[in-house]
Scaffold this active site. Structure first.
Site, PDB file in Angstrom:
ATOM      1  N   GLY A 194       0.831  -1.200   0.000  1.00  0.00           N
ATOM      2  CA  GLY A 194       0.000   0.000   0.000  1.00  0.00           C
ATOM      3  C   GLY A 194       0.865   1.248   0.000  1.00  0.00           C
ATOM      4  O   GLY A 194       2.018   1.223  -0.457  1.00  0.00           O
ATOM      5  N   SER A 195       0.320   2.312   0.528  1.00  0.00           N
ATOM      6  CA  SER A 195       0.996   3.607   0.417  1.00  0.00           C
ATOM      7  C   SER A 195       2.097   3.762   1.464  1.00  0.00           C
ATOM      8  O   SER A 195       2.113   3.070   2.492  1.00  0.00           O
ATOM      9  CB  SER A 195      -0.038   4.721   0.578  1.00  0.00           C
ATOM     10  N   THR A 230       0.701   4.799   4.971  1.00  0.00           N
ATOM     11  CA  THR A 230       0.144   3.690   5.754  1.00  0.00           C
ATOM     12  C   THR A 230       1.270   2.759   6.215  1.00  0.00           C
ATOM     13  O   THR A 230       1.242   2.243   7.338  1.00  0.00           O
ATOM     14  CB  THR A 230      -0.902   2.917   4.926  1.00  0.00           C
ATOM     15  N   GLY A 231       2.272   2.558   5.370  1.00  0.00           N
ATOM     16  CA  GLY A 231       3.414   1.715   5.755  1.00  0.00           C
ATOM     17  C   GLY A 231       4.076   2.229   7.020  1.00  0.00           C
ATOM     18  O   GLY A 231       4.434   1.461   7.927  1.00  0.00           O
ATOM     19  N   GLU A 239       5.653  -3.272   1.128  1.00  0.00           N
ATOM     20  CA  GLU A 239       5.779  -2.941  -0.307  1.00  0.00           C
ATOM     21  C   GLU A 239       5.006  -1.652  -0.526  1.00  0.00           C
ATOM     22  O   GLU A 239       3.778  -1.667  -0.547  1.00  0.00           O
ATOM     23  CB  GLU A 239       5.186  -4.067  -1.174  1.00  0.00           C
ATOM     24  N   CYS A 253       2.374   0.075  -8.734  1.00  0.00           N
ATOM     25  CA  CYS A 253       3.354   0.633  -7.791  1.00  0.00           C
ATOM     26  C   CYS A 253       4.668   0.909  -8.493  1.00  0.00           C
ATOM     27  O   CYS A 253       5.257   1.973  -8.331  1.00  0.00           O
ATOM     28  CB  CYS A 253       3.537  -0.323  -6.617  1.00  0.00           C
TER      29      CYS A 253
HETATM   30  P1  NAD Z   1      -3.402   2.448   1.312  1.00  0.00           P
HETATM   31  O1  NAD Z   1      -2.132   2.528   2.061  1.00  0.00           O
HETATM   32  O2  NAD Z   1      -4.377   3.548   1.457  1.00  0.00           O
HETATM   33  O3  NAD Z   1      -4.209   1.138   1.707  1.00  0.00           O
HETATM   34  C1  NAD Z   1      -3.620  -0.142   1.585  1.00  0.00           C
HETATM   35  C2  NAD Z   1      -4.252  -1.081   2.585  1.00  0.00           C
HETATM   36  O4  NAD Z   1      -3.931  -0.656   3.906  1.00  0.00           O
HETATM   37  C3  NAD Z   1      -5.770  -1.158   2.524  1.00  0.00           C
HETATM   38  O5  NAD Z   1      -6.152  -2.492   2.743  1.00  0.00           O
HETATM   39  C4  NAD Z   1      -6.188  -0.269   3.682  1.00  0.00           C
HETATM   40  O6  NAD Z   1      -7.461  -0.573   4.183  1.00  0.00           O
HETATM   41  C5  NAD Z   1      -5.117  -0.578   4.691  1.00  0.00           C
HETATM   42  N1  NAD Z   1      -4.902   0.444   5.717  1.00  0.00           N
HETATM   43  C6  NAD Z   1      -5.145   1.776   5.640  1.00  0.00           C
HETATM   44  N2  NAD Z   1      -4.786   2.373   6.788  1.00  0.00           N
HETATM   45  C7  NAD Z   1      -4.299   1.410   7.602  1.00  0.00           C
HETATM   46  C8  NAD Z   1      -3.737   1.406   8.919  1.00  0.00           C
HETATM   47  N3  NAD Z   1      -3.596   2.529   9.624  1.00  0.00           N
HETATM   48  N4  NAD Z   1      -3.306   0.241   9.427  1.00  0.00           N
HETATM   49  C9  NAD Z   1      -3.397  -0.902   8.718  1.00  0.00           C
HETATM   50  N5  NAD Z   1      -3.935  -0.970   7.482  1.00  0.00           N
HETATM   51  C10 NAD Z   1      -4.375   0.177   6.924  1.00  0.00           C
HETATM   52  O7  NAD Z   1      -2.981   2.221  -0.214  1.00  0.00           O
HETATM   53  P2  NAD Z   1      -3.937   2.125  -1.476  1.00  0.00           P
HETATM   54  O8  NAD Z   1      -4.440   3.501  -1.763  1.00  0.00           O
HETATM   55  O9  NAD Z   1      -4.898   1.012  -1.278  1.00  0.00           O
HETATM   56  O10 NAD Z   1      -2.912   1.661  -2.619  1.00  0.00           O
HETATM   57  C11 NAD Z   1      -2.169   2.554  -3.385  1.00  0.00           C
HETATM   58  C12 NAD Z   1      -0.741   2.623  -2.902  1.00  0.00           C
HETATM   59  O11 NAD Z   1      -0.200   1.314  -2.797  1.00  0.00           O
HETATM   60  C13 NAD Z   1       0.156   3.352  -3.875  1.00  0.00           C
HETATM   61  O12 NAD Z   1       1.027   4.202  -3.164  1.00  0.00           O
HETATM   62  C14 NAD Z   1       0.969   2.238  -4.522  1.00  0.00           C
HETATM   63  O13 NAD Z   1       2.217   2.649  -5.032  1.00  0.00           O
HETATM   64  C15 NAD Z   1       1.087   1.275  -3.411  1.00  0.00           C
HETATM   65  N6  NAD Z   1       1.368  -0.068  -3.926  1.00  0.00           N
HETATM   66  C16 NAD Z   1       2.600  -0.618  -3.735  1.00  0.00           C
HETATM   67  C17 NAD Z   1       2.898  -1.867  -4.263  1.00  0.00           C
HETATM   68  C18 NAD Z   1       4.261  -2.504  -4.067  1.00  0.00           C
HETATM   69  O14 NAD Z   1       4.378  -3.705  -4.276  1.00  0.00           O
HETATM   70  N7  NAD Z   1       5.274  -1.780  -3.688  1.00  0.00           N
HETATM   71  C19 NAD Z   1       1.939  -2.556  -4.993  1.00  0.00           C
HETATM   72  C20 NAD Z   1       0.684  -1.973  -5.158  1.00  0.00           C
HETATM   73  C21 NAD Z   1       0.403  -0.722  -4.618  1.00  0.00           C
END
Ligand code: NAD
Length: 477
Positions: A228-229, A232-233, A250, A284
């Site tokens: 994810g983002s 959030t990471g 990731e 990503c």
């Molecule tokens: P996001 O971080 O908003 O959400 C990702 C997941 O995290 C969702 O399931 C969400 O519900 C959960 N989440 C949100 N807040 C949380 C918290 N505080 N604690 C635990 N879980 C939580 O990301 P998104 O908008 O769903 O995805 C887009 C982002 O993901 C982009 O930045 C993209 O580059 C990245 N991404 C990275 C990869 C990689 O392999 N590096 C692959 C795909 C997407």
């Protein structure tokens, strides 16, 4: 206009915890981004449901971790077979909730299955560091316990399979939390795999904003594998600190590609285009900043516009559509705002394609010349069908500008002269650097980011071992 599936009937998947159907007080509507309307509603788990899932996963861990590696791999092979049997249905669900064309949804799942098959063949090594008359010392790998897997909305099934297969093969049990924007196919997966794994080995818990933090701080969970983002990471890393969970993160990227001055624009245009804009730019490790020598900037721009002009944007269920909508309205608004603010500050639009006006979240393919890194469309990960083209005078300067980012997921160099390209590739700060392609991933190769693009890798034996701890067995004779 013909349609593959005119009226898709979707039965909402159930929430299964500890092998049993759970009735929830809340349901969550899931929007089809091609129409802007809800196409189904799924059960919305609470933190109490998660507690039950974790308890079931802990109970299941005892038996699953003692099952032989071969036994676990055979179960993963059965999972692959069940998913193949249900490929049409799962692909349809991915298109309905994510927006990508049906053939690409199928491709996403088939790609995930190739990773599963690779994990189902891998051996987990035992390293013997000493074996003499006095002592034998072995470095072993032990499963961690319960894994919490959190996925993003751009590749719901692929990202889940990237975590489920290595997590289970390594001997862990796993709970997947999909994005609340794309929970349907992943929840359906849990229903389909109900009889494949022992109760509690693989579960999916979908819910609202409270489930993610409940998972990452849970005392019964030993590792978080997150896609994810970046923001959030970072929140997850902080939340997981209290229980010292193992982490694989990731995260986002703002990948640069550098075209060298000996490249032939016409021959690389299609690969550059799809490197940046496949999956509607929601990749990503997609190409997100394209550096081009000033001398070639117009030629590369024209060649990219020629490819872009052939791309048909529309509902992913219709035949002949190459690109669907952006997955959600907030992301559409974000992409619009990045483009508009950049144009207002001097970026130049050089191509804008056609897209349905709505009510779905469509955005036309857009190419901009943006020769300044401070423009929002260059500085930030756009995650949409927009590519900034940045002209450079001096290659060293282009490399420095490409590296001037907190992110470092992928990067690429484009030239017919491989030796020259490798020389530049070695100077780029990224987890993967590709030559004449962007991105390229396969089950035998690790994938992950440097700098703030992540922590650890997925895929390959390195990805599998990330679901284990090193343990030592040291025997005095
Ligand atoms: P996001 O971080 O908003 O959400 C990702 C997941 O995290 C969702 O399931 C969400 O519900 C959960 N989440 C949100 N807040 C949380 C918290 N505080 N604690 C635990 N879980 C939580 O990301 P998104 O908008 O769903 O995805 C887009 C982002 O993901 C982009 O930045 C993209 O580059 C990245 N991404 C990275 C990869 C990689 O392999 N590096 C692959 C795909 C997407």
């Amino acid at each position: 206009m013909t349609s593959n599936v005119q009226s898709a009937e979707v039965t909402a998947p159930k929430l299964l915890i500890n092998g049993e159907v759970v009735t929830t007080a809340r349901r969550r509507e899931v929007i089809n981004p091609a129409t802007g309307d809800a196409f189904t509603a799924v059960p919305d788990a609470t933190p109490a449901d998660l507690d039950n899932a974790v308890a079931a996963a802990r109970r299941a861990f005892t038996g699953w971790s003692k099952t032989s590696l071969q036994g676990r791999q055979m179960a993963v092979q059965r999972m692959v077979a069940v998913i193949r049997e249900n490929l049409d249905e799962l692909s349809l669900l991915v298109t309905l909730e994510q927006g990508k064309p049906l053939a690409k949804a199928r491709g996403e799942i088939e790609s995930g299955l190739r990773y599963c098959e690779a994990y189902a063949q891998m051996q987990i090594p035992v390293e013997v560091v000493r074996d003499d008359a006095t002592e034998r010392t072995e470095i072993r790998r032990a499963p961690l316990g319960v894994v919490g897997a959190i996925t993003a909305w751009n590749y719901p099934i692929l990202l889940a399979l990237w975590k489920i297969a290595p997590g289970l093969v390594a001997g862990n049990t796993i709970i997947v939390k999909p994005s609340p924007l794309t929970p349907v196919a992943t929840m359906r997966l849990a229903e389909l795999l109900h009889d494949v794994f022992p109760v509690g080995v693989f579960q999916v818990v979908s819910g609202g904003d409270d489930i993610g933090p409940a998972l990452t701080s849970h005392r019964g969970i030993n590792k978080i594998s997150f896609t994810g983002s970046v923001a959030t990471g970072k929140a997850i890393m902080a939340s997981a600190a209290g229980t010292l969970k193992r982490l694989t993160l990731e995260l986002g990227g703002n990948d640069a590609g550098i075209v060298l001055d000996d490249a032939d624009p016409a021959s690389i245009a299609a690969d550059l285009y799809w490197g940046g804009l496949s999956n509607c730019g929601q990749v990503c490790a997609g190409l997100k900043r394209l550096y081009v020598p000033k001398r070639l900037a117009d030629q590369v721009s024209d060649a990219l516009a020629a490819v872009a002009a052939t791309v048909r944007v529309g509902n992913g269920l219709e035949d002949g559509v190459d690109m669907g909508p952006i997955q959600n309205e907030a992301q559409l608004n974000r992409v619009n705002s990045l483009v508009e603010s950049s144009l207002a500050r001097g970026a130049r639009e050089i191509f804008r394609g056609e897209a349905p006006s709505g009510p779905g979240y469509f955005h036309p393919v857009t190419l901009v010349r943006a020769d300044d890194e401070s423009l929002p469309i260059v500085e930030q990960e756009q995650f949409g069908p927009v590519l900034p083209i940045i002209a450079y005078d001096d290659l060293d300067d282009a490399i420095a500008r490409a590296n001037a980012s907190d992110l470092g997921l992928g990067a690429s160099v484009w030239s017919p002269d491989e030796a020259r390209a490798i020389d530049v590739a070695e100077r780029l700060e990224a987890g993967s650097v590709w030559v004449n392609q962007h991105p390229a991933m396969s089950p035998d190769t690790p994938f992950g980011g440097v700098k703030q693009s992540g922590l650890g890798v997925e895929s390959s034996l390195h990805g599998l071992l990330a679901y284990t701890d090193i343990t030592v067995l040291r025997i005095k004779h």
